[in-house]
Design a protein around this motif. Structure first.
Motif, PDB file in Angstrom:
ATOM      1  N   GLN A  56       9.387  -3.123  -5.871  1.00  0.00           N
ATOM      2  CA  GLN A  56      10.448  -3.166  -6.880  1.00  0.00           C
ATOM      3  C   GLN A  56      10.633  -1.828  -7.592  1.00  0.00           C
ATOM      4  N   LYS A  57       9.734  -0.872  -7.341  1.00  0.00           N
ATOM      5  CA  LYS A  57       9.819   0.420  -8.027  1.00  0.00           C
ATOM      6  C   LYS A  57       9.459   1.521  -7.043  1.00  0.00           C
ATOM      7  N   HIS A 108       2.962  -2.017  -1.476  1.00  0.00           N
ATOM      8  CA  HIS A 108       3.000  -2.682  -2.780  1.00  0.00           C
ATOM      9  C   HIS A 108       4.007  -2.000  -3.709  1.00  0.00           C
ATOM     10  N   ASN A 109       4.351  -2.679  -4.789  1.00  0.00           N
ATOM     11  CA  ASN A 109       5.334  -2.202  -5.763  1.00  0.00           C
ATOM     12  C   ASN A 109       6.672  -1.859  -5.104  1.00  0.00           C
ATOM     13  N   GLN A 113       5.394  -7.327  -2.808  1.00  0.00           N
ATOM     14  CA  GLN A 113       4.525  -6.748  -1.801  1.00  0.00           C
ATOM     15  C   GLN A 113       4.963  -7.190  -0.402  1.00  0.00           C
ATOM     16  N   HIS A 128       2.444   3.902  -2.305  1.00  0.00           N
ATOM     17  CA  HIS A 128       2.832   2.504  -2.102  1.00  0.00           C
ATOM     18  C   HIS A 128       1.982   1.809  -1.033  1.00  0.00           C
ATOM     19  N   GLU A 166       5.701  -7.855  -9.460  1.00  0.00           N
ATOM     20  CA  GLU A 166       5.482  -6.969  -8.313  1.00  0.00           C
ATOM     21  C   GLU A 166       5.911  -7.648  -7.017  1.00  0.00           C
ATOM     22  N   LEU A 215       6.447   6.116  -8.115  1.00  0.00           N
ATOM     23  CA  LEU A 215       5.147   5.847  -8.728  1.00  0.00           C
ATOM     24  C   LEU A 215       4.466   7.127  -9.206  1.00  0.00           C
ATOM     25  N   PRO A 260       3.759  -7.949 -15.544  1.00  0.00           N
ATOM     26  CA  PRO A 260       3.780  -6.976 -14.434  1.00  0.00           C
ATOM     27  C   PRO A 260       4.265  -7.579 -13.115  1.00  0.00           C
TER      28      PRO A 260
END
Length: 310
Positions: free
Chosen positions: A188-189, A185-186, A166, A224, A164, A192, A162
């Motif tokens: 990279q994506k 956070h996240n 941040q 996020h 990630e 959500l 996983p």
């Protein structure tokens, strides 16, 4: 997820190795979470500053105990028991490159056992923190879990780690004993959200669809974000009151049409003699909450006392 506070708490280095600094030298900490149905999670860590090299290192141990399970045959007869758990040994270093810029890296060796299935992994974290003591602002960027499995549970079945990214910022107010942090956070994506047919808008009007799209954008944006604040009382900040809100947990773990504190967490921390004690409570679901305890100290505190006696 608190990656923005730079002080003497060596436990913070597990989530962000660029927070390692000379104040953590000699620090030792033990943290434990009481999860649901007897599941336990915790962390123990130690920090040391290497004066000649100008770096601060830490050694940490993370454990996750899932407890005991009944082993059954194909028709449900209990034929024994088995256990499951995961551990990670972490070695990290941090260094102040310039007056306001610190960098750091963690290396984590992971072991997982689920009944008679085992897997090993090796991952790393890299981070950088900008800290301005004059304005009391910290900005940090962390890349977590870079790596992969060394051995798999079953043959030729590699599973993803996983990874990630941040980004965080914290600010301590000048005239109020309060520090707030905002974690993104996240990175990279972006998306959500998840598809839930029970909440789809079946309207046929354009305005309704447009409103739904706007709501999805802001809902996804706030998923996020993690908001947190900390009141710091006393000359040496020896008493602290903390609160935080995680919108992703709120949306994913709440029960529809029932109000709750899911996504919120609260805590207190205080220092007694040479020991810092922490307690926290996180509301995960109507079915239960997570309780956290921590105890920390620094070996240098005991050396100071011996010197005064001498």
């Amino acid at each position: 997820n608190l990656i923005t506070v730079r002080d003497d708490d060596v436990a913070l280095a597990y989530g962000n190795p660029s927070l390692l600094n000379p104040q953590m030298s000699g620090a030792i900490t033990f943290q434990h979470d009481f999860l649901f149905d007897g599941i336990a999670h915790g962390y123990a860590g130690f920090g040391h500053h290497f004066e000649k090299a100008g770096i601060t290192g830490h050694l940490g141990f993370v454990y996750l105990d899932y407890g005991d399970f009944d082993a059954t045959d194909e028709i449900g007869n209990v034929i024994g028991q088995f256990d499951a758990g995961e551990t990670a040994v972490t070695l990290g270093v941090g260094k102040e490159l310039y007056e306001r810029l610190s960098v750091g890296a963690n290396l984590k060796f992971i072991s997982s056992n689920l009944e008679n299935y085992n897997s090993l992994g090796l991952v790393g974290d890299v981070a950088a923190t900008f800290h301005d003591t004059a304005s009391r602002v910290n900005v940090t960027l962390v890349a977590k879990n870079i790596g992969g499995q060394l051995s798999t549970y079953t043959e030729d079945n590699n599973e993803p780690i996983p990874f990630e990214m941040q980004l965080g910022i914290s600010k301590r107010l000048r005239y109020l004993p309060f520090r707030f942090s905002l974690i993104f956070h996240n990175l990279q994506k972006w998306n959500l959200l998840y598809d839930d047919p029970n909440t789809q808008d079946d309207g046929i009007f354009f305005d309704s669809d447009q409103a739904s799209g706007d709501n999805d954008f802001f809902d996804n944006l706030f998923r996020h974000l993690i908001f947190s604040g900390e009141f710091l009382f006393g000359k040496r900040d020896n008493f602290r009151v903390r609160l935080a809100y995680n919108h992703l947990k709120k949306k994913e773990l709440s029960v529809e049409n029932i109000r709750s504190l899911t996504g919120f967490s609260f805590g207190v921390g205080f220092k007694v003699s040479k020991f810092r004690l922490d307690y926290g409570q996180s509301f995960h679901h109507l079915g239960g909450r997570l309780n956290h305890i921590g105890i920390s100290t620094n070996f240098r505190e005991f050396k100071k006392k011996r010197k005064r006696r001498g």
